[in-house]
Design a protein around this motif. Structure first.
Motif, PDB file in Angstrom:
ATOM      1  N   GLU A 233       0.791  -1.374  -0.093  1.00 40.29           N
ATOM      2  CA  GLU A 233      -0.026   0.103   0.185  1.00 40.29           C
ATOM      3  C   GLU A 233       0.923   1.174  -0.064  1.00 40.29           C
ATOM      4  N   ALA A 234       0.615   2.191  -0.806  1.00 41.40           N
ATOM      5  CA  ALA A 234       1.122   3.420  -1.063  1.00 41.40           C
ATOM      6  C   ALA A 234       1.489   4.066   0.407  1.00 41.40           C
ATOM      7  N   GLU A 235       0.186   4.253   1.047  1.00 39.64           N
ATOM      8  CA  GLU A 235       0.161   4.941   2.403  1.00 39.64           C
ATOM      9  C   GLU A 235       1.113   4.291   3.383  1.00 39.64           C
ATOM     10  N   SER A 236       1.274   3.085   3.082  1.00 41.95           N
ATOM     11  CA  SER A 236       2.237   2.361   4.136  1.00 41.95           C
ATOM     12  C   SER A 236       3.640   2.647   3.781  1.00 41.95           C
ATOM     13  N   VAL A 237       4.010   2.743   2.726  1.00 39.85           N
ATOM     14  CA  VAL A 237       5.415   2.883   2.177  1.00 39.85           C
ATOM     15  C   VAL A 237       5.961   4.288   1.731  1.00 39.85           C
ATOM     16  N   PHE A 238       4.890   5.327   1.752  1.00 38.03           N
ATOM     17  CA  PHE A 238       5.409   6.420   1.329  1.00 38.03           C
ATOM     18  C   PHE A 238       5.428   7.216   2.836  1.00 38.03           C
ATOM     19  N   GLU A 239       6.361   8.023   2.888  1.00 41.22           N
ATOM     20  CA  GLU A 239       6.589   9.031   3.808  1.00 41.22           C
ATOM     21  C   GLU A 239       6.382  10.558   3.308  1.00 41.22           C
ATOM     22  N   LEU A 240       5.203  11.009   3.456  1.00 45.16           N
ATOM     23  CA  LEU A 240       4.876  12.306   2.812  1.00 45.16           C
ATOM     24  C   LEU A 240       5.532  13.467   3.912  1.00 45.16           C
ATOM     25  N   MET A 241       6.163  14.473   3.044  1.00 41.62           N
ATOM     26  CA  MET A 241       6.855  15.269   3.751  1.00 41.62           C
ATOM     27  C   MET A 241       6.042  16.723   3.187  1.00 41.62           C
ATOM     28  N   PHE A 242       5.730  17.575   4.115  1.00 40.40           N
ATOM     29  CA  PHE A 242       4.928  18.740   3.987  1.00 40.40           C
ATOM     30  C   PHE A 242       5.759  20.291   4.084  1.00 40.40           C
ATOM     31  N   GLU A 243       5.509  21.051   3.558  1.00 39.24           N
ATOM     32  CA  GLU A 243       6.172  22.303   3.448  1.00 39.24           C
ATOM     33  C   GLU A 243       5.773  23.057   5.186  1.00 39.24           C
ATOM     34  N   SER A 244       4.850  22.596   5.633  1.00 39.15           N
ATOM     35  CA  SER A 244       4.812  23.163   7.073  1.00 39.15           C
ATOM     36  C   SER A 244       3.616  22.140   7.809  1.00 39.15           C
ATOM     37  N   GLY A 245       3.555  22.462   9.138  1.00 40.67           N
ATOM     38  CA  GLY A 245       2.566  21.609   9.883  1.00 40.67           C
ATOM     39  C   GLY A 245       1.213  21.966   9.761  1.00 40.67           C
ATOM     40  N   ALA A 246       0.871  22.968   8.965  1.00 36.73           N
ATOM     41  CA  ALA A 246      -0.403  23.290   8.561  1.00 36.73           C
ATOM     42  C   ALA A 246      -1.417  22.342   7.855  1.00 36.73           C
ATOM     43  N   GLU A 247      -2.578  22.118   8.151  1.00 40.45           N
ATOM     44  CA  GLU A 247      -3.448  20.943   7.545  1.00 40.45           C
ATOM     45  C   GLU A 247      -3.396  21.179   6.075  1.00 40.45           C
ATOM     46  N   ASP A 248      -3.491  22.374   5.416  1.00 40.46           N
ATOM     47  CA  ASP A 248      -3.352  22.426   3.992  1.00 40.46           C
ATOM     48  C   ASP A 248      -1.999  22.848   3.543  1.00 40.46           C
ATOM     49  N   ALA A 249      -1.082  22.450   4.317  1.00 38.14           N
ATOM     50  CA  ALA A 249       0.429  22.775   3.853  1.00 38.14           C
ATOM     51  C   ALA A 249       0.510  21.695   2.458  1.00 38.14           C
TER      52      ALA A 249
END
Length: 425
Positions: A233-249
């Motif tokens: 599953e992609a959601e299990s093996v992908f680590e998502l990195m966001f520009e900030s901690g905001a919900e819509d970042a």
């Protein structure tokens, strides 16, 4: 050569130039093109235990080749799609026909000249058919709204008959709606076919893969530069990195096995699942299938019978008509629409398109806009309904777009890879 399968835990992500999530039409076509046309080393990750997505077929205990996620009949006016898939299969000459069970009487669908005789009797049908020809011309498809717009009560009667006996109850079951909730814009498109052509589709190219869809996908994914990891599953093996901690970042990177993956990532799954439904789940309709085998050559008079005025299931499919198998036994499948409530046990089939759901989808989509190597593709990732041929055409265009972008990283434009959905009735 066979498909190159591997355990995701054993692969080195540095060995790959591109990652494709999903092995249905969108994913498999793109993977093949990136490997074959671009020379990329492609990793395909698939959450199920098999390839081919919802087109997957397999032999049941009776030896009948059945479609495990609902009937798939290939039809298209796109020579590009037909010939591309034809590289990996021979096509049968199957032409799909559908009958509506009208209180125990079979009636061709779409409603046509032959249906008219069954519904209204020979004499009245002849008069109505001539009125239709005089008003619209022969061999034409006209909508309920076009019929109702004419100043003729008999043509309005035809429109009302089709609405009540072919469309309304079937649509209520399919979408879980009351009559008042059925969208008038959908009703307006319901056709009457001024023809004796009983085929369900009139597309130029029609047929079924002679050895089945799964075999077609095996041939498509059998390439030395393609590796497939099932049960991943992609959601299990992908680590998502966001520009900030905001919900819509927005996303800034996707890490795989601890490394930020910079090659193309083609994602064909539901966007809300990738982001763990942080804005709420996108609504779908799901389906439940019930199979039954009979000790007879055929159980139905054609491949599919729609139950438009009775029963709590929408249709029955008999696969031997589709596959043209021979033998003393046959398998049918009843199709029950269901609310999509549990992603762990149900499959999302039909996006429920309205302003609220589209706005929620766009909120998910905006999370990916800042990540230049992320490409949402297909009916789940784009939250739209597509026929198989449309997905193939879009995947070919997306592959061209990706390869152009890799070859011309500083170019302001690349070939367009956007989709325009054609909604189904």
């Amino acid at each position: 050569m066979p498909v190159n399968y591997a355990d995701f835990r054993a692969i080195d992500i540095a060995d790959f130039d591109a990652v494709v999530v999903g092995s249905g039409f969108a994913g498999a076509v793109t993977a093949r093109q990136l490997a074959e046309q671009g020379g990329l080393r492609v990793l395909v990750i698939e959450k199920r235990a098999h390839i081919a997505g919802n087109a997957y077929d397999a032999y049941d205990e009776a030896g009948i080749l059945v479609h495990r996620y609902g009937p798939h009949i290939f039809h298209t006016n796109s020579r590009e799609a037909y010939e591309f898939l034809g590289r990996f299969t021979k096509w049968s000459s199957y032409q799909h026909r559908v009958l509506a069970d009208w209180y125990g009487t079979y009636m061709p669908v779409p409603f046509n000249k032959n249906s008219m005789k069954i519904a209204f009797g020979d004499e009245k049908a002849a008069r109505l058919i001539q009125k239709l020809i005089d008003t619209f011309g022969d061999e034409r498809k006209v909508t309920i709204n076009e019929l109702r717009a004419q100043d003729d009560p008999e043509l309005a009667e035809v429109a009302d008959f089709v609405y009540q006996n072919v469309f309304l109850y079937y649509t209520q079951k399919q979408w879980g709606l009351t009559p008042e909730e059925v969208d008038p814009s959908v009703t307006a498109r319901v056709p009457v076919f001024i023809s004796r052509d009983d085929r369900y589709f009139q597309d130029e190219f029609q047929g079924m893969p002679e050895d089945g869809y799964t075999r077609l996908f095996e041939e498509m994914l059998a390439h030395e530069r393609i590796c497939v990891c099932l049960d991943t599953e992609a959601e299990s093996v992908f680590e998502l990195m966001f520009e900030s901690g905001a919900e819509d970042a927005p996303l800034s990177a996707i890490r795989i096995k601890g490394e930020a993956f910079e090659g193309p990532i083609v994602y064909t799954g539901p966007l809300d699942e990738l982001f763990l439904a942080r804005f709420g789940r996108l609504p779908y309709r799901s389906l439940e299938f019930v199979y039954e085998t009979f000790e007879e050559n055929y159980h139905l008079p054609c491949g599919t019978v729609n139950y438009t005025v009775t029963e709590d299931f929408t249709r029955i499919t008999e696969f031997k008509w589709l596959t043209e198998q021979k033998g003393p036994r046959t398998t049918i499948m009843r199709e029950y629409p269901r609310a999509y409530e549990d992603p762990s046990t149900q499959i999302p089939y039909y996006a429920i398109i309205n302003d609220e759901n589209t706005a929620r989808y766009e909120r998910y989509r905006r999370l990916t806009d800042a990540l230049p190597n992320f490409y949402p593709l297909g009916r789940l990732a784009e939250y739209r309904y597509f026929n198989m041929d449309k997905v193939v055409v879009d995947a070919l265009a997306a592959s061209e777009h990706i390869l152009f972008a890799l070859d011309h990283p500083d170019a302001p434009d690349a070939p367009d890879a956007t989709s325009s959905a054609t909604p189904a009735l």
